[in-house]
Write a protein that holds these residues in place. Structure first.
Motif, PDB file in Angstrom:
ATOM      1  N   ASN A 200       2.756   0.346   5.910  1.00  0.00           N
ATOM      2  CA  ASN A 200       1.718  -0.131   4.987  1.00  0.00           C
ATOM      3  C   ASN A 200       0.335  -0.015   5.618  1.00  0.00           C
ATOM      4  O   ASN A 200      -0.627   0.341   4.936  1.00  0.00           O
ATOM      5  CB  ASN A 200       1.996  -1.576   4.575  1.00  0.00           C
ATOM      6  CG  ASN A 200       2.898  -1.671   3.375  1.00  0.00           C
ATOM      7  OD1 ASN A 200       2.773  -0.920   2.422  1.00  0.00           O
ATOM      8  ND2 ASN A 200       3.848  -2.600   3.421  1.00  0.00           N
TER       9      ASN A 200
ATOM     10  N   GLU B 156      -2.933   2.110   4.218  1.00  0.00           N
ATOM     11  CA  GLU B 156      -4.154   1.412   3.842  1.00  0.00           C
ATOM     12  C   GLU B 156      -5.395   2.021   4.497  1.00  0.00           C
ATOM     13  O   GLU B 156      -6.520   1.820   4.014  1.00  0.00           O
ATOM     14  CB  GLU B 156      -4.070  -0.046   4.285  1.00  0.00           C
ATOM     15  CG  GLU B 156      -3.106  -0.879   3.455  1.00  0.00           C
ATOM     16  CD  GLU B 156      -2.931  -2.286   4.014  1.00  0.00           C
ATOM     17  OE1 GLU B 156      -2.496  -3.155   3.240  1.00  0.00           O
ATOM     18  OE2 GLU B 156      -3.226  -2.475   5.211  1.00  0.00           O
ATOM     19  N   ARG B 157      -5.208   2.754   5.569  1.00  0.00           N
ATOM     20  CA  ARG B 157      -6.350   3.219   6.368  1.00  0.00           C
ATOM     21  C   ARG B 157      -6.863   4.552   5.860  1.00  0.00           C
ATOM     22  O   ARG B 157      -6.151   5.560   5.895  1.00  0.00           O
ATOM     23  CB  ARG B 157      -5.923   3.366   7.820  1.00  0.00           C
ATOM     24  CG  ARG B 157      -7.045   3.746   8.771  1.00  0.00           C
ATOM     25  CD  ARG B 157      -7.973   2.569   8.992  1.00  0.00           C
ATOM     26  NE  ARG B 157      -8.961   2.871  10.032  1.00  0.00           N
ATOM     27  CZ  ARG B 157      -9.819   1.981  10.506  1.00  0.00           C
ATOM     28  NH1 ARG B 157      -9.800   0.745  10.011  1.00  0.00           N
ATOM     29  NH2 ARG B 157     -10.676   2.313  11.444  1.00  0.00           N
TER      30      ARG B 157
ATOM     31  N   ALA C  89       0.814  -1.221   0.000  1.00  0.00           N
ATOM     32  CA  ALA C  89       0.000   0.000   0.000  1.00  0.00           C
ATOM     33  C   ALA C  89       0.841   1.262   0.000  1.00  0.00           C
ATOM     34  O   ALA C  89       0.455   2.285  -0.574  1.00  0.00           O
ATOM     35  CB  ALA C  89      -0.928  -0.007   1.213  1.00  0.00           C
TER      36      ALA C  89
ATOM     37  N   THR D 295      -2.340   8.555   3.187  1.00  0.00           N
ATOM     38  CA  THR D 295      -3.412   7.578   3.277  1.00  0.00           C
ATOM     39  C   THR D 295      -4.153   7.523   1.940  1.00  0.00           C
ATOM     40  O   THR D 295      -3.917   8.363   1.056  1.00  0.00           O
ATOM     41  CB  THR D 295      -4.396   7.961   4.389  1.00  0.00           C
ATOM     42  OG1 THR D 295      -5.165   9.088   3.946  1.00  0.00           O
ATOM     43  CG2 THR D 295      -3.671   8.300   5.684  1.00  0.00           C
ATOM     44  N   PRO D 296      -5.072   6.562   1.753  1.00  0.00           N
ATOM     45  CA  PRO D 296      -5.816   6.488   0.485  1.00  0.00           C
ATOM     46  C   PRO D 296      -6.570   7.770   0.134  1.00  0.00           C
ATOM     47  O   PRO D 296      -6.827   8.023  -1.037  1.00  0.00           O
ATOM     48  CB  PRO D 296      -6.773   5.318   0.717  1.00  0.00           C
ATOM     49  CG  PRO D 296      -6.062   4.446   1.692  1.00  0.00           C
ATOM     50  CD  PRO D 296      -5.347   5.390   2.612  1.00  0.00           C
TER      51      PRO D 296
END
Length: 498
Positions: free
Chosen positions: A491, A495-496, A436, A460-461
Protein backbone atom coordinates in the motif's frame (compact mmCIF):
# COMPACT_ATOMS: atom_id res chain seq x y z
CA UNK A 1 4.44 5.81 11.34
CA UNK A 2 2.43 2.65 10.70
CA UNK A 3 -0.84 1.53 12.26
CA UNK A 4 -0.99 -2.28 12.46
CA UNK A 5 -3.98 -4.21 13.79
CA UNK A 6 -4.04 -7.96 14.15
CA UNK A 7 -5.70 -9.49 11.14
CA UNK A 8 -6.16 -6.09 9.50
CA UNK A 9 -4.43 -4.32 6.65
CA UNK A 10 -1.93 -1.83 7.97
CA UNK A 11 -2.14 1.72 6.64
CA UNK A 12 0.89 3.93 6.21
CA UNK A 13 0.38 7.44 7.57
CA UNK A 14 1.72 10.41 5.57
CA UNK A 15 5.21 11.52 6.53
CA UNK A 16 5.38 14.84 8.36
CA UNK A 17 8.33 16.07 6.26
CA UNK A 18 9.18 15.58 2.59
CA UNK A 19 11.25 12.47 2.04
CA UNK A 20 13.02 10.95 -0.92
CA UNK A 21 11.37 7.85 -2.35
CA UNK A 22 14.15 5.62 -1.02
CA UNK A 23 13.94 7.13 2.46
CA UNK A 24 10.15 6.86 2.46
CA UNK A 25 10.17 3.17 1.54
CA UNK A 26 12.95 2.48 4.05
CA UNK A 27 10.94 4.18 6.78
CA UNK A 28 7.76 2.26 5.98
CA UNK A 29 9.49 -1.11 5.76
CA UNK A 30 11.55 -0.59 8.90
CA UNK A 31 8.52 0.49 10.96
CA UNK A 32 6.64 -2.54 9.69
CA UNK A 33 9.09 -5.41 9.99
CA UNK A 34 10.54 -4.27 13.31
CA UNK A 35 7.12 -4.35 15.00
CA UNK A 36 6.85 -6.64 18.01
CA UNK A 37 4.88 -9.49 16.34
CA UNK A 38 7.82 -10.18 14.00
CA UNK A 39 10.63 -10.35 16.55
CA UNK A 40 13.14 -12.94 15.42
CA UNK A 41 11.68 -13.31 11.93
CA UNK A 42 13.87 -13.11 8.84
CA UNK A 43 12.67 -10.72 6.14
CA UNK A 44 13.85 -10.45 2.54
CA UNK A 45 12.50 -7.52 0.55
CA UNK A 46 13.33 -5.87 -2.74
CA UNK A 47 11.53 -3.12 -4.71
CA UNK A 48 12.47 -2.16 -8.27
CA UNK A 49 11.23 0.57 -10.64
CA UNK A 50 10.39 -1.28 -13.85
CA UNK A 51 10.63 1.84 -16.01
CA UNK A 52 14.16 2.81 -14.99
CA UNK A 53 15.52 -0.42 -13.52
CA UNK A 54 16.39 1.50 -10.35
CA UNK A 55 16.47 -0.59 -7.19
CA UNK A 56 14.44 1.45 -4.71
CA UNK A 57 14.88 -0.77 -1.68
CA UNK A 58 16.62 -3.94 -0.62
CA UNK A 59 16.79 -5.89 2.62
CA UNK A 60 18.56 -9.25 2.77
CA UNK A 61 18.29 -9.60 -1.03
CA UNK A 62 20.87 -12.39 -1.20
CA UNK A 63 19.66 -14.52 1.71
CA UNK A 64 18.00 -17.82 0.87
CA UNK A 65 14.30 -18.07 1.75
CA UNK A 66 11.65 -20.77 1.62
CA UNK A 67 9.26 -19.16 -0.90
CA UNK A 68 6.15 -21.27 -0.12
CA UNK A 69 3.70 -20.85 -3.03
CA UNK A 70 5.84 -18.13 -4.59
CA UNK A 71 7.59 -21.16 -6.10
CA UNK A 72 4.66 -21.24 -8.53
CA UNK A 73 6.08 -18.10 -10.13
CA UNK A 74 9.17 -20.10 -11.08
CA UNK A 75 7.03 -22.96 -12.40
CA UNK A 76 4.74 -20.64 -14.35
CA UNK A 77 7.57 -18.73 -16.00
CA UNK A 78 9.44 -21.90 -16.93
CA UNK A 79 6.32 -23.55 -18.37
CA UNK A 80 5.36 -20.48 -20.39
CA UNK A 81 8.89 -20.17 -21.76
CA UNK A 82 9.36 -23.87 -22.54
CA UNK A 83 5.87 -24.91 -23.66
CA UNK A 84 4.31 -21.63 -24.78
CA UNK A 85 1.00 -20.04 -23.69
CA UNK A 86 -1.00 -21.99 -26.30
CA UNK A 87 0.20 -25.46 -25.26
CA UNK A 88 -2.63 -27.94 -24.58
CA UNK A 89 -2.71 -31.38 -23.02
CA UNK A 90 -4.39 -34.20 -24.94
CA UNK A 91 -5.93 -37.17 -23.12
CA UNK A 92 -6.84 -39.83 -25.69
CA UNK A 93 -9.30 -42.71 -25.65
CA UNK A 94 -8.49 -45.91 -27.57
CA UNK A 95 -10.03 -49.31 -28.26
CA UNK A 96 -7.79 -52.33 -28.86
CA UNK A 97 -10.10 -54.81 -30.51
CA UNK A 98 -12.76 -55.27 -33.16
CA UNK A 99 -16.37 -54.16 -32.75
CA UNK A 100 -19.00 -56.74 -33.70
CA UNK A 101 -22.73 -56.22 -33.23
CA UNK A 102 -22.10 -53.29 -30.88
CA UNK A 103 -19.65 -55.25 -28.72
CA UNK A 104 -16.02 -54.15 -28.33
CA UNK A 105 -14.11 -57.41 -28.12
CA UNK A 106 -11.21 -55.87 -26.27
CA UNK A 107 -10.32 -53.10 -23.85
CA UNK A 108 -10.93 -49.38 -23.62
CA UNK A 109 -7.65 -47.54 -22.94
CA UNK A 110 -7.19 -43.99 -21.64
CA UNK A 111 -3.78 -42.61 -22.48
CA UNK A 112 -2.85 -39.84 -20.05
CA UNK A 113 -0.69 -36.81 -20.71
CA UNK A 114 -0.50 -35.32 -17.22
CA UNK A 115 -3.46 -32.98 -17.77
CA UNK A 116 -4.65 -31.59 -14.40
CA UNK A 117 -7.83 -30.01 -15.78
CA UNK A 118 -10.12 -32.98 -16.53
CA UNK A 119 -12.92 -32.62 -14.00
CA UNK A 120 -10.99 -29.67 -12.56
CA UNK A 121 -11.87 -26.07 -11.71
CA UNK A 122 -13.66 -25.21 -14.93
CA UNK A 123 -15.74 -28.39 -14.60
CA UNK A 124 -16.35 -28.42 -10.84
CA UNK A 125 -20.11 -28.18 -11.29
CA UNK A 126 -20.07 -31.21 -13.58
CA UNK A 127 -16.76 -33.10 -13.29
CA UNK A 128 -17.95 -36.17 -15.23
CA UNK A 129 -19.01 -34.19 -18.33
CA UNK A 130 -15.97 -35.36 -20.33
CA UNK A 131 -16.72 -38.98 -19.47
CA UNK A 132 -20.27 -38.57 -20.74
CA UNK A 133 -18.90 -37.05 -23.93
CA UNK A 134 -16.73 -40.14 -24.31
CA UNK A 135 -19.83 -42.30 -23.88
CA UNK A 136 -21.32 -40.41 -26.85
CA UNK A 137 -18.12 -41.05 -28.82
CA UNK A 138 -18.33 -44.77 -28.09
CA UNK A 139 -21.94 -44.90 -29.24
CA UNK A 140 -20.95 -42.99 -32.38
CA UNK A 141 -18.36 -45.72 -32.98
CA UNK A 142 -21.11 -48.33 -32.69
CA UNK A 143 -20.08 -49.55 -29.22
CA UNK A 144 -22.73 -50.36 -26.63
CA UNK A 145 -20.78 -52.99 -24.71
CA UNK A 146 -17.12 -53.38 -23.71
CA UNK A 147 -16.04 -56.98 -23.09
CA UNK A 148 -12.67 -56.14 -21.61
CA UNK A 149 -11.35 -53.74 -18.98
CA UNK A 150 -11.01 -49.99 -18.87
CA UNK A 151 -7.27 -49.43 -18.66
CA UNK A 152 -5.54 -46.25 -17.57
CA UNK A 153 -2.08 -45.47 -18.95
CA UNK A 154 -0.38 -42.93 -16.67
CA UNK A 155 3.12 -43.72 -17.91
CA UNK A 156 4.20 -40.22 -18.97
CA UNK A 157 4.95 -39.46 -15.31
CA UNK A 158 6.99 -41.26 -12.67
CA UNK A 159 5.06 -43.22 -10.05
CA UNK A 160 6.17 -41.02 -7.12
CA UNK A 161 2.83 -39.62 -5.93
CA UNK A 162 3.93 -36.77 -3.64
CA UNK A 163 6.51 -34.01 -3.63
CA UNK A 164 9.90 -34.22 -1.96
CA UNK A 165 9.64 -33.15 1.67
CA UNK A 166 5.85 -32.93 1.88
CA UNK A 167 4.40 -33.45 5.35
CA UNK A 168 2.38 -36.59 6.04
CA UNK A 169 -0.11 -34.39 7.95
CA UNK A 170 -1.15 -32.83 4.64
CA UNK A 171 -1.97 -36.10 2.87
CA UNK A 172 -5.79 -36.09 3.29
CA UNK A 173 -6.28 -32.54 2.02
CA UNK A 174 -6.70 -31.25 -1.51
CA UNK A 175 -3.60 -29.06 -1.46
CA UNK A 176 -1.53 -32.28 -1.22
CA UNK A 177 -3.33 -34.29 -3.92
CA UNK A 178 -1.34 -37.08 -5.54
CA UNK A 179 0.56 -36.31 -8.75
CA UNK A 180 -0.11 -38.64 -11.68
CA UNK A 181 -0.18 -39.01 -15.44
CA UNK A 182 -3.99 -39.33 -15.24
CA UNK A 183 -5.98 -36.88 -13.11
CA UNK A 184 -9.72 -36.73 -12.50
CA UNK A 185 -11.44 -34.13 -10.29
CA UNK A 186 -8.08 -33.04 -8.90
CA UNK A 187 -7.62 -36.58 -7.56
CA UNK A 188 -10.11 -35.76 -4.83
CA UNK A 189 -13.65 -36.35 -3.63
CA UNK A 190 -15.91 -33.56 -2.38
CA UNK A 191 -17.34 -34.50 1.00
CA UNK A 192 -20.23 -32.84 2.85
CA UNK A 193 -21.33 -33.25 6.47
CA UNK A 194 -24.77 -31.89 7.43
CA UNK A 195 -25.81 -31.53 11.07
CA UNK A 196 -29.03 -33.17 12.27
CA UNK A 197 -30.58 -33.44 15.72
CA UNK A 198 -28.26 -33.06 18.73
CA UNK A 199 -26.55 -36.34 19.61
CA UNK A 200 -27.05 -37.91 16.18
CA UNK A 201 -24.25 -38.38 13.66
CA UNK A 202 -24.19 -35.85 10.86
CA UNK A 203 -25.37 -36.88 7.41
CA UNK A 204 -22.30 -37.57 5.24
CA UNK A 205 -22.42 -37.51 1.44
CA UNK A 206 -19.75 -37.18 -1.19
CA UNK A 207 -19.32 -36.70 -4.90
CA UNK A 208 -18.97 -37.84 -7.59
CA UNK A 209 -22.20 -39.79 -6.92
CA UNK A 210 -20.95 -41.29 -3.63
CA UNK A 211 -18.49 -43.42 -5.53
CA UNK A 212 -17.73 -46.81 -4.02
CA UNK A 213 -14.07 -46.31 -4.91
CA UNK A 214 -13.80 -44.93 -1.37
CA UNK A 215 -15.20 -46.00 2.00
CA UNK A 216 -16.40 -43.45 4.54
CA UNK A 217 -16.69 -44.21 8.26
CA UNK A 218 -19.06 -41.71 9.81
CA UNK A 219 -18.09 -40.95 13.40
CA UNK A 220 -19.34 -37.37 13.30
CA UNK A 221 -21.65 -36.00 15.97
CA UNK A 222 -24.20 -33.20 16.03
CA UNK A 223 -23.59 -30.97 19.06
CA UNK A 224 -25.61 -28.14 20.69
CA UNK A 225 -25.23 -24.69 19.18
CA UNK A 226 -23.49 -23.40 22.32
CA UNK A 227 -20.77 -26.04 21.82
CA UNK A 228 -17.76 -25.73 19.57
CA UNK A 229 -17.99 -27.28 16.12
CA UNK A 230 -14.94 -28.48 14.25
CA UNK A 231 -13.89 -30.57 11.27
CA UNK A 232 -11.84 -33.74 11.61
CA UNK A 233 -10.97 -36.08 8.72
CA UNK A 234 -8.49 -38.92 8.49
CA UNK A 235 -7.26 -41.09 5.62
CA UNK A 236 -4.38 -43.52 6.15
CA UNK A 237 -1.56 -42.95 3.70
CA UNK A 238 -2.13 -45.94 1.40
CA UNK A 239 -5.89 -46.40 1.76
CA UNK A 240 -9.10 -44.90 0.37
CA UNK A 241 -10.95 -45.18 3.66
CA UNK A 242 -11.97 -41.91 5.30
CA UNK A 243 -12.95 -41.46 8.92
CA UNK A 244 -15.07 -38.39 9.67
CA UNK A 245 -14.97 -37.30 13.32
CA UNK A 246 -16.35 -33.78 12.90
CA UNK A 247 -18.50 -32.04 15.52
CA UNK A 248 -21.27 -30.09 13.83
CA UNK A 249 -24.23 -27.91 14.82
CA UNK A 250 -27.82 -28.79 13.78
CA UNK A 251 -28.40 -27.85 10.12
CA UNK A 252 -24.81 -26.66 9.76
CA UNK A 253 -23.05 -27.78 6.57
CA UNK A 254 -19.34 -28.55 6.50
CA UNK A 255 -17.65 -29.12 3.15
CA UNK A 256 -14.16 -30.42 2.51
CA UNK A 257 -12.28 -31.64 -0.55
CA UNK A 258 -10.23 -34.71 0.34
CA UNK A 259 -7.61 -36.63 -1.58
CA UNK A 260 -7.69 -40.20 -2.85
CA UNK A 261 -4.79 -42.56 -3.47
CA UNK A 262 -4.22 -44.62 -6.64
CA UNK A 263 -5.53 -41.91 -8.99
CA UNK A 264 -5.29 -44.03 -12.16
CA UNK A 265 -7.66 -46.59 -10.70
CA UNK A 266 -9.90 -43.76 -9.48
CA UNK A 267 -10.00 -42.37 -13.01
CA UNK A 268 -10.86 -45.67 -14.69
CA UNK A 269 -13.26 -46.75 -11.92
CA UNK A 270 -15.21 -43.49 -12.28
CA UNK A 271 -15.17 -43.70 -16.08
CA UNK A 272 -16.60 -47.22 -15.87
CA UNK A 273 -19.34 -46.01 -13.50
CA UNK A 274 -20.28 -43.19 -15.88
CA UNK A 275 -20.39 -45.50 -18.89
CA UNK A 276 -22.71 -47.87 -17.02
CA UNK A 277 -24.95 -44.94 -16.13
CA UNK A 278 -24.94 -43.93 -19.80
CA UNK A 279 -26.14 -47.37 -20.90
CA UNK A 280 -22.81 -48.81 -22.06
CA UNK A 281 -22.18 -52.13 -20.32
CA UNK A 282 -18.66 -53.06 -19.26
CA UNK A 283 -17.64 -56.65 -18.63
CA UNK A 284 -14.28 -55.89 -17.02
CA UNK A 285 -13.08 -53.47 -14.36
CA UNK A 286 -11.27 -50.16 -14.18
CA UNK A 287 -7.56 -50.89 -13.88
CA UNK A 288 -4.09 -49.38 -14.12
CA UNK A 289 -2.38 -50.64 -17.25
CA UNK A 290 0.66 -51.42 -15.09
CA UNK A 291 -1.44 -54.07 -13.35
CA UNK A 292 -2.39 -55.63 -16.68
CA UNK A 293 -0.38 -58.05 -18.83
CA UNK A 294 -1.17 -55.74 -21.75
CA UNK A 295 1.37 -53.22 -23.04
CA UNK A 296 -0.58 -50.91 -25.37
CA UNK A 297 0.90 -50.52 -28.86
CA UNK A 298 -0.81 -47.35 -30.01
CA UNK A 299 0.70 -47.56 -33.48
CA UNK A 300 -0.79 -51.03 -34.10
CA UNK A 301 -3.65 -51.41 -36.61
CA UNK A 302 -5.78 -53.08 -33.94
CA UNK A 303 -5.63 -49.99 -31.69
CA UNK A 304 -7.86 -47.12 -32.76
CA UNK A 305 -8.52 -43.74 -31.22
CA UNK A 306 -12.19 -43.03 -30.51
CA UNK A 307 -12.06 -39.90 -28.39
CA UNK A 308 -9.88 -37.02 -27.15
CA UNK A 309 -10.09 -34.43 -24.41
CA UNK A 310 -8.05 -31.27 -25.05
CA UNK A 311 -7.27 -29.09 -22.08
CA UNK A 312 -7.63 -25.32 -22.05
CA UNK A 313 -4.45 -23.56 -23.26
CA UNK A 314 -1.54 -23.25 -20.86
CA UNK A 315 -2.25 -19.56 -20.26
CA UNK A 316 -5.54 -20.60 -18.60
CA UNK A 317 -3.93 -23.48 -16.70
CA UNK A 318 -1.31 -21.10 -15.29
CA UNK A 319 -3.98 -18.56 -14.43
CA UNK A 320 -5.92 -21.12 -12.39
CA UNK A 321 -2.70 -22.27 -10.75
CA UNK A 322 -1.73 -18.79 -9.57
CA UNK A 323 -5.18 -17.30 -8.93
CA UNK A 324 -6.22 -20.23 -6.74
CA UNK A 325 -2.69 -21.27 -5.66
CA UNK A 326 -3.55 -24.71 -7.01
CA UNK A 327 -0.76 -27.07 -5.98
CA UNK A 328 -1.69 -30.03 -8.17
CA UNK A 329 -1.65 -27.87 -11.31
CA UNK A 330 1.87 -26.74 -10.41
CA UNK A 331 3.10 -30.28 -9.78
CA UNK A 332 1.60 -31.55 -13.02
CA UNK A 333 3.30 -28.72 -14.90
CA UNK A 334 6.66 -29.49 -13.28
CA UNK A 335 6.49 -33.10 -14.46
CA UNK A 336 5.23 -32.05 -17.87
CA UNK A 337 8.53 -30.16 -18.22
CA UNK A 338 10.19 -33.54 -17.64
CA UNK A 339 8.27 -35.09 -20.54
CA UNK A 340 7.82 -32.43 -23.25
CA UNK A 341 11.23 -31.35 -24.52
CA UNK A 342 13.07 -32.25 -21.28
CA UNK A 343 16.64 -31.08 -20.70
CA UNK A 344 19.43 -33.30 -21.99
CA UNK A 345 21.04 -35.20 -19.13
CA UNK A 346 22.79 -38.49 -18.47
CA UNK A 347 22.17 -38.49 -14.71
CA UNK A 348 20.55 -41.75 -13.61
CA UNK A 349 18.17 -40.07 -11.17
CA UNK A 350 16.81 -37.59 -13.73
CA UNK A 351 14.31 -39.90 -15.41
CA UNK A 352 11.56 -38.92 -17.81
CA UNK A 353 8.49 -37.62 -16.02
CA UNK A 354 10.25 -37.15 -12.67
CA UNK A 355 10.09 -34.11 -10.43
CA UNK A 356 13.88 -33.93 -10.41
CA UNK A 357 14.07 -33.64 -14.20
CA UNK A 358 11.26 -31.08 -14.16
CA UNK A 359 13.17 -29.10 -11.55
CA UNK A 360 16.22 -29.15 -13.81
CA UNK A 361 14.06 -27.75 -16.62
CA UNK A 362 12.91 -24.92 -14.32
CA UNK A 363 16.48 -24.12 -13.27
CA UNK A 364 17.58 -24.21 -16.90
CA UNK A 365 14.95 -21.62 -17.82
CA UNK A 366 15.88 -19.47 -14.83
CA UNK A 367 19.53 -19.57 -15.87
CA UNK A 368 18.62 -18.43 -19.36
CA UNK A 369 17.01 -15.25 -17.99
CA UNK A 370 20.09 -14.35 -15.98
CA UNK A 371 19.44 -15.94 -12.59
CA UNK A 372 22.33 -17.57 -10.71
CA UNK A 373 20.82 -21.04 -10.24
CA UNK A 374 23.68 -22.16 -8.01
CA UNK A 375 21.74 -20.22 -5.37
CA UNK A 376 18.32 -21.66 -6.23
CA UNK A 377 16.91 -24.98 -5.08
CA UNK A 378 13.75 -26.35 -6.70
CA UNK A 379 12.35 -29.69 -5.54
CA UNK A 380 8.64 -29.29 -6.34
CA UNK A 381 6.45 -27.10 -8.50
CA UNK A 382 4.02 -25.77 -5.92
CA UNK A 383 6.17 -24.64 -3.00
CA UNK A 384 4.57 -27.08 -0.55
CA UNK A 385 8.03 -28.43 0.24
CA UNK A 386 10.30 -26.60 2.66
CA UNK A 387 13.32 -27.77 0.65
CA UNK A 388 12.83 -25.04 -1.96
CA UNK A 389 15.09 -22.01 -1.61
CA UNK A 390 15.31 -18.78 -3.58
CA UNK A 391 16.76 -15.31 -3.01
CA UNK A 392 14.68 -12.11 -3.24
CA UNK A 393 17.21 -10.90 -5.84
CA UNK A 394 16.52 -13.96 -8.02
CA UNK A 395 12.75 -13.51 -7.76
CA UNK A 396 13.11 -9.84 -8.68
CA UNK A 397 15.15 -10.78 -11.74
CA UNK A 398 12.39 -13.17 -12.84
CA UNK A 399 9.71 -10.50 -12.39
CA UNK A 400 11.77 -7.97 -14.34
CA UNK A 401 12.34 -10.45 -17.17
CA UNK A 402 8.68 -11.41 -17.46
CA UNK A 403 7.68 -7.72 -17.48
CA UNK A 404 10.31 -6.16 -19.70
CA UNK A 405 11.96 -8.84 -21.82
CA UNK A 406 9.56 -11.74 -22.40
CA UNK A 407 7.58 -11.90 -25.67
CA UNK A 408 4.20 -10.19 -25.36
CA UNK A 409 2.16 -13.42 -25.24
CA UNK A 410 4.25 -14.87 -22.40
CA UNK A 411 4.29 -11.56 -20.57
CA UNK A 412 0.50 -11.24 -20.77
CA UNK A 413 -0.06 -14.85 -19.69
CA UNK A 414 2.26 -14.44 -16.70
CA UNK A 415 0.84 -11.08 -15.60
CA UNK A 416 -2.78 -12.17 -16.05
CA UNK A 417 -2.11 -15.27 -13.96
CA UNK A 418 -1.53 -13.11 -10.88
CA UNK A 419 -4.66 -12.29 -8.88
CA UNK A 420 -5.63 -8.62 -8.53
CA UNK A 421 -5.59 -7.20 -5.04
CA UNK A 422 -9.05 -6.88 -3.49
CA UNK A 423 -10.71 -8.53 -6.48
CA UNK A 424 -9.62 -12.08 -7.32
CA UNK A 425 -8.36 -15.42 -6.14
CA UNK A 426 -6.08 -15.51 -3.12
CA UNK A 427 -6.07 -11.67 -2.96
CA UNK A 428 -9.84 -11.26 -3.08
CA UNK A 429 -10.10 -10.42 0.60
CA UNK A 430 -6.86 -8.46 0.89
CA UNK A 431 -6.49 -4.78 0.02
CA UNK A 432 -10.10 -3.84 0.88
CA UNK A 433 -11.91 -0.67 -0.15
CA UNK A 434 -9.82 2.37 0.64
CA UNK A 435 -6.51 0.54 0.32
CA UNK A 436 -4.23 2.31 -2.14
CA UNK A 437 -3.17 -0.93 -3.81
CA UNK A 438 -6.69 -2.24 -4.38
CA UNK A 439 -7.00 -2.93 -8.10
CA UNK A 440 -3.40 -1.75 -8.65
CA UNK A 441 -1.49 -4.79 -7.44
CA UNK A 442 -1.06 -8.17 -9.12
CA UNK A 443 0.81 -10.63 -6.93
CA UNK A 444 1.32 -14.23 -5.87
CA UNK A 445 0.80 -15.21 -2.26
CA UNK A 446 2.63 -17.94 -0.37
CA UNK A 447 1.95 -19.47 3.03
CA UNK A 448 3.46 -22.27 5.10
CA UNK A 449 3.70 -22.44 8.86
CA UNK A 450 6.38 -19.90 9.71
CA UNK A 451 6.84 -18.77 6.10
CA UNK A 452 4.95 -16.14 4.12
CA UNK A 453 5.54 -14.47 0.77
CA UNK A 454 4.01 -11.89 -1.53
CA UNK A 455 5.65 -11.02 -4.85
CA UNK A 456 4.42 -9.26 -7.96
CA UNK A 457 3.71 -5.86 -9.46
CA UNK A 458 2.07 -2.65 -8.27
CA UNK A 459 1.47 0.74 -9.89
CA UNK A 460 2.06 4.08 -8.23
CA UNK A 461 -0.46 6.97 -8.49
CA UNK A 462 1.37 8.20 -11.61
CA UNK A 463 1.19 4.75 -13.21
CA UNK A 464 4.82 3.80 -12.65
CA UNK A 465 5.11 0.00 -12.46
CA UNK A 466 7.12 -1.48 -9.60
CA UNK A 467 8.20 -5.06 -8.98
CA UNK A 468 8.31 -6.15 -5.36
CA UNK A 469 9.34 -9.26 -3.44
CA UNK A 470 8.46 -9.68 0.25
CA UNK A 471 9.58 -12.87 1.99
CA UNK A 472 9.19 -13.61 5.70
CA UNK A 473 10.62 -16.80 7.21
CA UNK A 474 10.95 -18.12 10.76
CA UNK A 475 8.11 -16.01 12.14
CA UNK A 476 5.91 -16.95 15.09
CA UNK A 477 3.24 -14.34 14.34
CA UNK A 478 -0.26 -15.15 13.18
CA UNK A 479 -0.36 -15.55 9.41
CA UNK A 480 -2.88 -12.69 9.20
CA UNK A 481 -0.45 -10.33 10.94
CA UNK A 482 2.34 -11.16 8.49
CA UNK A 483 -0.04 -10.59 5.57
CA UNK A 484 -1.01 -7.27 7.12
CA UNK A 485 2.64 -6.24 7.16
CA UNK A 486 3.08 -7.26 3.52
CA UNK A 487 -0.05 -5.36 2.54
CA UNK A 488 1.13 -2.27 4.42
CA UNK A 489 4.36 -2.22 2.43
CA UNK A 490 2.56 -2.68 -0.89
CA UNK A 491 0.00 0.00 0.00
CA UNK A 492 2.83 2.38 0.78
CA UNK A 493 4.31 1.73 -2.68
CA UNK A 494 0.91 2.37 -4.26
CA UNK A 495 0.53 5.67 -2.40
CA UNK A 496 3.88 7.22 -3.33
CA UNK A 497 3.90 9.23 -6.58
CA UNK A 498 6.87 8.21 -8.74
Amino acid sequence: MLVVGAGKTAVAQPATEPQSTRAYIRSVVTDTIEAAPYTGALWGIEVTNLETGERLFQHNPDHLFTPASNAKLLTAAAALRRLGPSYRYNTRLYVDGPVRNGVLRGNLIVRGSGDPTLGGYAQRDDPTAVFRDWADSLRAAGITRIEGDILGDDNPFSDVPLGDGWSWNDVPYAYAAEINGLVFNGNTIDLEVRGRQVGAPGRVTWSPFETDFVRVRNQSRTVPRDSTSDEDYERPFSENTFTVRSRIHPNEVQEETLTITEPTKYFTHTLRSVLLREGISVGGQGRDVDDSPLTPRYEADSVRRVGTYRSPPLREVVQTMNHESQNLYAEQLLRTLAVVGPPDTTADDLTEGSAALGALAVRTELSEVGIDTSRVRVVDGSGLSRKNYVRPRAMTRLLVHMWSEAPSDRRAAFYDSLPMGGREGTLEYRFPRGAAARGEVRAKTGTLTGASALSGYVRTPRGTPLAFVIFCNHHLADAEDVRAAQDAIVNALAERPL
